[in-house]
Design an enzyme around this catalytic site. Structure first.
Site, PDB file in Angstrom:
ATOM      1  CE  LYS A   1       5.826  15.344   9.356  1.00 44.82           C
ATOM      2  NZ  LYS A   1       5.100  14.230   8.695  1.00 44.82           N
TER       3      LYS A   1
ATOM      4  CG  ASN B   1       3.934   5.631   4.337  1.00 46.90           C
ATOM      5  OD1 ASN B   1       4.465   6.675   3.959  1.00 46.90           O
ATOM      6  ND2 ASN B   1       4.604   4.655   4.943  1.00 46.90           N
TER       7      ASN B   1
ATOM      8  CB  CYS C   1      12.475   7.513   2.899  1.00 42.52           C
ATOM      9  SG  CYS C   1      10.813   7.922   2.303  1.00 42.52           S
TER      10      CYS C   1
ATOM     11  CE  LYS D   1      13.051   4.195  10.028  1.00 41.26           C
ATOM     12  NZ  LYS D   1      11.910   5.096  10.345  1.00 41.26           N
TER      13      LYS D   1
ATOM     14  N   GLY E   1       3.564  -2.447   9.353  1.00 42.52           N
ATOM     15  CA  GLY E   1       2.541  -3.114  10.151  1.00 42.52           C
ATOM     16  C   GLY E   1       2.858  -4.571  10.409  1.00 42.52           C
TER      17      GLY E   1
ATOM     18  N   GLY F   1       6.156  -3.685  12.670  1.00 47.06           N
ATOM     19  CA  GLY F   1       4.966  -4.453  13.037  1.00 47.06           C
ATOM     20  C   GLY F   1       4.754  -4.666  14.518  1.00 47.06           C
TER      21      GLY F   1
ATOM     22  CB  THR G   1       2.139   0.874  11.434  1.00 50.19           C
ATOM     23  OG1 THR G   1       3.055   1.151  10.367  1.00 50.19           O
ATOM     24  CG2 THR G   1       0.758   0.705  10.858  1.00 50.19           C
TER      25      THR G   1
END
Length: 307
Positions: A48, A72, A134, A169, A221, A248, A270
């Site tokens: 995390k 989310n 994020c 990222k 997803g 996904g 996910t």
């Protein structure tokens, strides 16, 4: 093909036994999955997001299901980097074969530098993944990942402070993912990972209010996979450093597709909510796929698509 395929890949000099990695935010701190997933059978897992101080995250509701995935707005809830080092990392060091990638988050560059400094002194971490993407915080995260100047400064300074390889990222909420990947590379990143979630909105038509307390959230997803594959392809064309793809992936063929688009490795996120063993199952599925398609070394799939 009777020969067992070589499933190993290298990302920024870190050797992985499989190209399949558990993505940040969906695999806890790793120890929670110890009895469910064989951590020595997957490539690695990403913790995390770790921040300078503990974070409570956003108010609920902060996760909803969509037609082909989920939205989310967790808001990077975490125990803080020092608690992770003291309470979680010692256990992880006892799990033979576990490859730990620490996800680093901060509202400011200084926040990120402090997290890096704390982690630098800890044993048992293979690499850092710098969260510049994020979408569910008002500061940091995507704020860095959508501004080339801020991204360059963030990566330059964190790379300068890092004693381990640094993977950045990236956010998909940009005009040119290839350009942002190149900015990260020019700033010193050893690898890039993409994509994080897409900013999205879901409205309850009865209440006329957002279904997420944060109003917007991040879509992930299967719904995002074709876009993510395209972005991985764009990034891989723009940089020479490894690209780790995600978005996904729910079966082995999805992972193969990302690699053919240019990814050196992949992350599964996910899918772990629906099946806690998804990462291991996909890793096993890739091995079977390679056997069935006479692929002797999985690394040869990287960029193999004829486009």
């Amino acid at each position: 093909m009777s020969k067992v395929p070589d499933m190993s890949v290298a990302v920024a000099g870190v050797e992985l036994r499989s190209p399949v990695i558990a993505a940040s935010g969906t695999f806890g701190y790793g120890v929670e999955f110890e009895e469910i997933v064989s951590l020595d059978k997957i490539g690695a897992f990403v913790t995390k997001g770790l921040s300078r101080e503990p974070m409570a995250g956003n108010p609920t509701p902060r996760i909803i299901e969509t037609a082909a995935g989920m939205i989310n707005a967790i808001g990077l809830q975490n125990m803080g980097v020092r608690a992770f080092v003291e309470e979680k990392l010692p256990k992880l060091r006892t799990i033979k074969g576990a490859v730990v990638i620490a996800n680093v988050f901060g509202y400011t560059v200084e926040d990120c530098l402090e997290v890096i400094r704390v982690l630098n002194d800890a044993e048992g971490i293979a690499m850092y993944e710098l969260n510049a993407s994020c979408p569910n915080t008002s500061h940091g995260g995507m704020v860095f990942g959508t501004d080339s100047g801020l991204l360059y400064e963030l990566v330059t300074r964190t790379k300068g402070a890092s004693r381990r390889p640094l993977m950045v990222k990236l956010s998909p909420n940009v005009t040119s993912i290839g350009q942002m990947a190149k900015v990260a590379e020019d700033a010193g990143a050893d690898a890039v990972s993409l994509v994080n979630t897409f900013v999205s909105l879901a409205i309850d038509v009865e209440t006329r209010r957002s279904r997420i307390a944060n109003v917007t959230g991040g879509l992930s997803g299967p719904a995002i996979k074709p876009i993510a594959v395209r972005m991985v392809h764009d990034a891989a064309k723009a940089v020479r450093i490894p690209v780790v793809g995600m978005g996904g992936i729910v079966r082995a063929e999805d992972a193969v597709e990302f690699m053919m688009a240019g990814a050196t490795a992949v992350q599964v996120g996910t899918a772990s909510y629906a099946d806690p063993r998804a990462v291991e199952n996909i890793a096993n599925g890739m091995r079977k796929w390679c056997v069935g398609h006479q692929v002797e070394h999985v690394a040869g799939l990287t960029g193999a698509a004829v486009l």
